[in-house]
Design a protein around this motif. Structure first.
Motif, PDB file in Angstrom:
ATOM      1  N   ASP A 238      30.141 -36.265   7.102  1.00  0.00           N
ATOM      2  CA  ASP A 238      29.699 -37.645   6.932  1.00  0.00           C
ATOM      3  C   ASP A 238      28.444 -37.949   7.742  1.00  0.00           C
ATOM      4  O   ASP A 238      27.519 -38.619   7.252  1.00  0.00           O
ATOM      5  CB  ASP A 238      30.824 -38.600   7.344  1.00  0.00           C
ATOM      6  N   LEU A 239      28.392 -37.466   8.970  1.00  0.00           N
ATOM      7  CA  LEU A 239      27.178 -37.671   9.767  1.00  0.00           C
ATOM      8  C   LEU A 239      25.981 -36.992   9.112  1.00  0.00           C
ATOM      9  O   LEU A 239      24.887 -37.556   9.029  1.00  0.00           O
ATOM     10  CB  LEU A 239      27.385 -37.128  11.180  1.00  0.00           C
ATOM     11  N   GLY A 240      26.188 -35.769   8.619  1.00  0.00           N
ATOM     12  CA  GLY A 240      25.100 -35.038   7.998  1.00  0.00           C
ATOM     13  C   GLY A 240      24.577 -35.715   6.751  1.00  0.00           C
ATOM     14  O   GLY A 240      23.374 -35.642   6.454  1.00  0.00           O
ATOM     15  N   TRP A 241      25.457 -36.391   6.019  1.00  0.00           N
ATOM     16  CA  TRP A 241      24.999 -37.072   4.795  1.00  0.00           C
ATOM     17  C   TRP A 241      24.001 -38.171   5.135  1.00  0.00           C
ATOM     18  O   TRP A 241      22.959 -38.304   4.495  1.00  0.00           O
ATOM     19  CB  TRP A 241      26.206 -37.610   4.036  1.00  0.00           C
ATOM     20  N   LEU A 242      24.293 -38.949   6.169  1.00  0.00           N
ATOM     21  CA  LEU A 242      23.366 -39.992   6.578  1.00  0.00           C
ATOM     22  C   LEU A 242      22.119 -39.407   7.237  1.00  0.00           C
ATOM     23  O   LEU A 242      20.995 -39.856   6.974  1.00  0.00           O
ATOM     24  CB  LEU A 242      24.067 -40.959   7.534  1.00  0.00           C
ATOM     25  N   LEU A 243      22.297 -38.413   8.080  1.00  0.00           N
ATOM     26  CA  LEU A 243      21.151 -37.778   8.739  1.00  0.00           C
ATOM     27  C   LEU A 243      20.228 -37.104   7.725  1.00  0.00           C
ATOM     28  O   LEU A 243      19.001 -37.133   7.876  1.00  0.00           O
ATOM     29  CB  LEU A 243      21.641 -36.758   9.765  1.00  0.00           C
ATOM     30  N   GLY A 244      20.813 -36.491   6.703  1.00  0.00           N
ATOM     31  CA  GLY A 244      19.998 -35.878   5.658  1.00  0.00           C
ATOM     32  C   GLY A 244      19.187 -36.903   4.898  1.00  0.00           C
ATOM     33  O   GLY A 244      18.012 -36.679   4.571  1.00  0.00           O
ATOM     34  N   ASP A 245      19.796 -38.057   4.598  1.00  0.00           N
ATOM     35  CA  ASP A 245      19.046 -39.128   3.942  1.00  0.00           C
ATOM     36  C   ASP A 245      17.855 -39.558   4.785  1.00  0.00           C
ATOM     37  O   ASP A 245      16.742 -39.750   4.277  1.00  0.00           O
ATOM     38  CB  ASP A 245      19.958 -40.338   3.721  1.00  0.00           C
ATOM     39  N   ALA A 257       5.920 -46.067  12.709  1.00  0.00           N
ATOM     40  CA  ALA A 257       6.921 -45.972  13.770  1.00  0.00           C
ATOM     41  C   ALA A 257       7.629 -47.310  13.939  1.00  0.00           C
ATOM     42  O   ALA A 257       7.002 -48.370  13.934  1.00  0.00           O
ATOM     43  CB  ALA A 257       6.258 -45.559  15.078  1.00  0.00           C
ATOM     44  N   GLY A 258       8.923 -47.252  14.059  1.00  0.00           N
ATOM     45  CA  GLY A 258       9.723 -48.459  14.177  1.00  0.00           C
ATOM     46  C   GLY A 258      10.312 -48.604  15.563  1.00  0.00           C
ATOM     47  O   GLY A 258      10.067 -47.790  16.453  1.00  0.00           O
ATOM     48  N   PRO A 259      11.127 -49.631  15.760  1.00  0.00           N
ATOM     49  CA  PRO A 259      11.679 -49.899  17.083  1.00  0.00           C
ATOM     50  C   PRO A 259      12.848 -49.010  17.458  1.00  0.00           C
ATOM     51  O   PRO A 259      13.350 -49.095  18.571  1.00  0.00           O
ATOM     52  CB  PRO A 259      12.142 -51.358  16.960  1.00  0.00           C
ATOM     53  N   ALA A 260      13.315 -48.173  16.526  1.00  0.00           N
ATOM     54  CA  ALA A 260      14.512 -47.391  16.834  1.00  0.00           C
ATOM     55  C   ALA A 260      14.416 -46.013  16.203  1.00  0.00           C
ATOM     56  O   ALA A 260      13.867 -45.843  15.120  1.00  0.00           O
ATOM     57  CB  ALA A 260      15.746 -48.114  16.313  1.00  0.00           C
ATOM     58  N   ASP A 261      14.938 -45.018  16.930  1.00  0.00           N
ATOM     59  CA  ASP A 261      15.145 -43.690  16.371  1.00  0.00           C
ATOM     60  C   ASP A 261      16.439 -43.759  15.576  1.00  0.00           C
ATOM     61  O   ASP A 261      17.528 -43.760  16.153  1.00  0.00           O
ATOM     62  CB  ASP A 261      15.238 -42.669  17.507  1.00  0.00           C
ATOM     63  N   LEU A 262      16.340 -43.837  14.257  1.00  0.00           N
ATOM     64  CA  LEU A 262      17.511 -44.144  13.441  1.00  0.00           C
ATOM     65  C   LEU A 262      18.567 -43.050  13.521  1.00  0.00           C
ATOM     66  O   LEU A 262      19.767 -43.341  13.555  1.00  0.00           O
ATOM     67  CB  LEU A 262      17.089 -44.388  11.993  1.00  0.00           C
ATOM     68  N   SER A 263      18.153 -41.787  13.552  1.00  0.00           N
ATOM     69  CA  SER A 263      19.126 -40.700  13.671  1.00  0.00           C
ATOM     70  C   SER A 263      19.868 -40.788  14.996  1.00  0.00           C
ATOM     71  O   SER A 263      21.092 -40.625  15.069  1.00  0.00           O
ATOM     72  CB  SER A 263      18.425 -39.349  13.547  1.00  0.00           C
ATOM     73  N   VAL A 265      20.313 -43.457  16.797  1.00  0.00           N
ATOM     74  CA  VAL A 265      21.165 -44.646  16.774  1.00  0.00           C
ATOM     75  C   VAL A 265      22.511 -44.334  16.129  1.00  0.00           C
ATOM     76  O   VAL A 265      23.575 -44.721  16.619  1.00  0.00           O
ATOM     77  CB  VAL A 265      20.452 -45.801  16.035  1.00  0.00           C
ATOM     78  N   LEU A 266      22.477 -43.623  14.999  1.00  0.00           N
ATOM     79  CA  LEU A 266      23.717 -43.241  14.321  1.00  0.00           C
ATOM     80  C   LEU A 266      24.595 -42.379  15.215  1.00  0.00           C
ATOM     81  O   LEU A 266      25.799 -42.629  15.373  1.00  0.00           O
ATOM     82  CB  LEU A 266      23.391 -42.487  13.031  1.00  0.00           C
ATOM     83  N   LEU A 267      23.995 -41.355  15.828  1.00  0.00           N
ATOM     84  CA  LEU A 267      24.771 -40.438  16.663  1.00  0.00           C
ATOM     85  C   LEU A 267      25.295 -41.124  17.918  1.00  0.00           C
ATOM     86  O   LEU A 267      26.426 -40.869  18.353  1.00  0.00           O
ATOM     87  CB  LEU A 267      23.925 -39.222  17.020  1.00  0.00           C
ATOM     88  N   ASP A 268      24.508 -42.009  18.499  1.00  0.00           N
ATOM     89  CA  ASP A 268      24.979 -42.758  19.665  1.00  0.00           C
ATOM     90  C   ASP A 268      26.147 -43.660  19.280  1.00  0.00           C
ATOM     91  O   ASP A 268      27.110 -43.816  20.044  1.00  0.00           O
ATOM     92  CB  ASP A 268      23.852 -43.593  20.258  1.00  0.00           C
TER      93      ASP A 268
END
Length: 328
Positions: A238-245, A257-263, A265-268
């Protein structure tokens, strides 16, 4: 390459039986917001009189069987972060209720900085909810999630026997030549490792994509559409599916560049116990599955060969660019 996740996978939902009852009642008074489809799935979004949104998924023209979510009863009713939303059957499909009309995938195409912040919040919430889902042992009835099963069959079958039509056959022959036997075997081994974990399998979402994640349009919980793709696998699927997207979007449509490292953020949000090596491998599997499903349900695109080269690089590096802190 348009994202099959917005159409053929899932999108966004809210929660449980009482919510689905409200969707059933809303019915004829709903106002159409959007409709889109691939050969696999049709999606229709309506606004309810109460200001919420119903998402109906039904079979596409290449999928004659009705949709079902036989494992939905095993999903925890209450989770921290996002709601794991389960559907009710309606008209050969599944209807869900959410507090937003757009998925995280759609929000990431919005150039405004606030959109990226909204997605970051949704990903953190999804990470917390998935961690809770992964405490549920896989029931005996759980099988390999459908998208992973489709990719495994595609990677292991003789090209002449691969289901999915001419575009899939053409793609399969192309990737066999481009990737070579070593990369193909590595990808097959990762699919096997995700589907056949050495420790006890857990209940997984099965398609926790950006298209399945719906940030709310008003103060309300984030929704993660959950149901049809539930299965048994390593939790890193499940984590890989979102990270792959996220990795695919960063490659195909780089954003400022945005305000957050989205990958990150998910893992945290998920917590420290995730195996980042397997999450990185699962991210590569996700992108390969997207490429295969696009060919099967949308047809051939001249962008597909570029994806083949991109995936080859990811296989060589074991997906490390998709996962902050993945072992090198």
């Amino acid at each position: 390459m348009a994202d099959v996740a917005d159409t053929a996978d899932v999108t966004d939902v809210v929660d449980t039986a009482e919510v689905a009852d409200a969707a059933d009642v809303a019915g004829a008074a709903d106002v159409a917001v959007a409709a889109f489809a691939t050969g696999l799935q049709t999606t229709r979004v309506h606004r309810t009189p109460e200001g919420r949104y119903t998402w109906w998924h039904g079979p596409g023209p290449l999928r004659p069987d009705p949709l079902a979510a036989p494992l939905a009863a095993y999903v925890p009713r209450h989770t921290p972060g996002a709601r794991l939303a389960v559907p009710r059957p309606r008209a050969a499909g599944l209807v869900h209720l959410a507090d937003g009309a757009h998925s995280a995938a759609a929000w990431l195409r919005d150039p405004r900085p606030q959109a990226r912040t909204l997605v970051a919040h949704a990903l953190a919430a999804a990470g917390r909810a998935l961690r809770t889902l992964h405490t549920t042992p896989a029931p005996d009835a759980a099988d390999t999630p459908p998208a992973l099963a489709r990719l495994r069959a595609y990677l292991t079958a003789d090209p002449a026997a691969v289901p999915g039509g001419g575009a899939v056959h053409r793609l399969r022959e192309h990737v066999v030549r481009a990737w070579g036997p070593a990369r193909l075997e590595r990808l097959r081994s990762w699919c096997h490792g995700l589907a056949e974990p050495r420790r006890d399998a857990v209940l997984v979402h099965g398609f926790a994509s950006l298209g399945a994640l719906v940030p709310p349009a008003r103060p309300a919980p984030v929704a993660l559409l959950t149901g049809e793709d539930l299965g048994a696998a390593r939790p890193e699927l499940d984590l890989g599916w979102l990270l792959g997207d996220l990795a695919e979007l960063a490659w195909s449509a780089p954003a400022p560049a945005g305000p957050a490292d989205l990958s990150g953020v998910l893992l945290d949000g998920y917590g420290p116990d995730a195996d980042r090596t397997w999450a990185a491998r699962a991210a590569v599997v996700r992108i390969a599955a997207h490429q295969r499903d696009f060919a099967a349900y949308c047809g051939w695109s001249d962008e597909l060969p570029a994806y083949t080269a991109f995936i080859a690089d990811l296989i060589d590096e074991e997906g490390r660019r998709a996962v902050p802190g993945a072992p090198s």
